[in-house]
Design an enzyme around this catalytic site. Sequence first.
Site, short mmCIF file in Angstrom:
data_model
loop_
_atom_site.label_atom_id
_atom_site.label_comp_id
_atom_site.label_asym_id
_atom_site.label_seq_id
_atom_site.Cartn_x
_atom_site.Cartn_y
_atom_site.Cartn_z
N ASN A 7 8.68 6.43 -36.84
CA ASN A 7 8.24 6.69 -35.48
C ASN A 7 8.59 5.45 -34.66
OD1 ASN A 7 6.89 7.21 -33.13
ND2 ASN A 7 4.91 7.64 -34.09
N ARG A 85 10.32 10.97 -35.82
CA ARG A 85 9.55 11.58 -34.74
C ARG A 85 10.35 11.37 -33.44
NH1 ARG A 85 4.43 9.36 -31.54
NH2 ARG A 85 4.03 11.22 -30.33
N HIS A 174 2.30 16.13 -28.67
CA HIS A 174 1.39 16.11 -29.82
C HIS A 174 1.54 17.38 -30.67
CE1 HIS A 174 -1.61 13.41 -27.40
NE2 HIS A 174 -0.84 12.65 -28.15
N ARG A 235 -4.22 6.51 -19.40
CA ARG A 235 -3.52 7.49 -18.55
C ARG A 235 -4.54 8.33 -17.78
NH1 ARG A 235 0.23 10.11 -23.11
NH2 ARG A 235 -0.07 8.26 -24.39
N GLU A 379 0.17 13.10 -39.07
CA GLU A 379 1.48 13.43 -38.50
C GLU A 379 2.62 13.03 -39.43
OE1 GLU A 379 1.50 13.08 -33.88
OE2 GLU A 379 -0.15 11.85 -34.60
#
Length: 399
Positions: A7, A85, A174, A235, A379
């Site tokens: 990732n 990813r 996601h 965010r 993940e």
Amino acid sequence: MWTLVLNCGSSSVKFALLDVQGGQVRLSGLAERLGSAGASARVEVDGARRVVDLAGGSYAEAFAVIAGALDELGVRAQVGAVGHRVVHGGERFSAPALITPEVLAEIRACVPLAPLHNPANIAGIEAAQAAFPDAAHVAVFDTAFHQSMPEVAFRYAVPGDWYRQHGVRRYGFHGTSHAFVAVRAADLLGRPLSELNLVTAHLGNGCSVCAVQGGRSVDTSMGLTPLEGLVMGTRSGDVDPGLHDYIARQAGLSLSEITAALNRESGLLGLSGLSNDMRELEEAAGRGHAGARLALDVFVHRLAKQMAGMAAAMGRVDGLVFTGGIGENSAWVRGAVLARLAVLGARVDEAANAAAVRGQSGVISAPGALAALVVNTNEELMIAQQTQTLLAEQKGVQA
Ligand code: ADP
């Protein structure tokens, strides 16, 4: 056979070496602050941790450290597959893809949609291909799971040419996590995924909810970019689109300054004036910090509204699923959200909720109430599984 999962961010590489069948992890770690003088890598080999300085701070150096650790384990030659990813696959990718020069060009074509993420993913792929030239490299996209959304969920009510010429639509992110926890939740409920309507909430530093109908995403809270939807660590989530013009004129900010503030100085951090970290905010709110209290309350208010919205997107809901650092650990957030969602028939089992922390998955709803579950996301394992599934399918096609 071992699968290496990578990732790559703009200044970091997260990596793990997994055995897909057994789920065993032999190597994992994080190279950070790449591109700066203080770059270093945290490496865990068979459970033993160490930190390595990366003097030059390059991707290539990070991969040399990973390759060295693989040599140490004596498994470098057995790494037949690398799963990457990749954040944005646009409308082109609804499933993982074997990385060929053409696929890499298509990932590059998605750079305008994810200008911070996709260039880092591409740099990581190229460095990994150089470091592991004999392995099959597979891209697993954050957006792919949401390509099943119907047009009614993915279109914005904006001029049609913005969609047709510039790809302005909702993509969602996601996806790997939402897909993974939906499968686990069905297992925990002992019911076939194909019959279930689930609302999954991935609550980490980034946060999103998803309506998962029969194992397919039919709506989600993130949109064109990962800025839409819920309140997150730094965010903003949803704001009035009129905000940009207003604050540009009032505060004299440029578009890119506004975007940066909405990404990095907003969310829990902006509301609390203290921190983006949920654990820290819960502690501060407990001590009476008003900003922390407000941040927690706005987070829960918006999360409950979005989860109820996802239920409406499906017409019926059979389970609510919490995951990510906050979803897996904050009994307070879960309890507060479930209290709001009494409107859907939710009711928490206080003892089960309090016990579902630090890696404990399970059902946290009271008997007879709408099912609510905590599921630990993984993940890396999902990326490794998808990588191996794709390679097995391709072998099948060739045979
Ligand atoms: P990322 O999205 O970067 O992978 P994580 O999924 O690890 O992040 O989630 C990080 C968030 O989880 C932080 O806000 C952190 O405070 C929160 N978190 C972790 N442990 C707890 C806890 N025990 N209680 C409340 N929040 C927690």
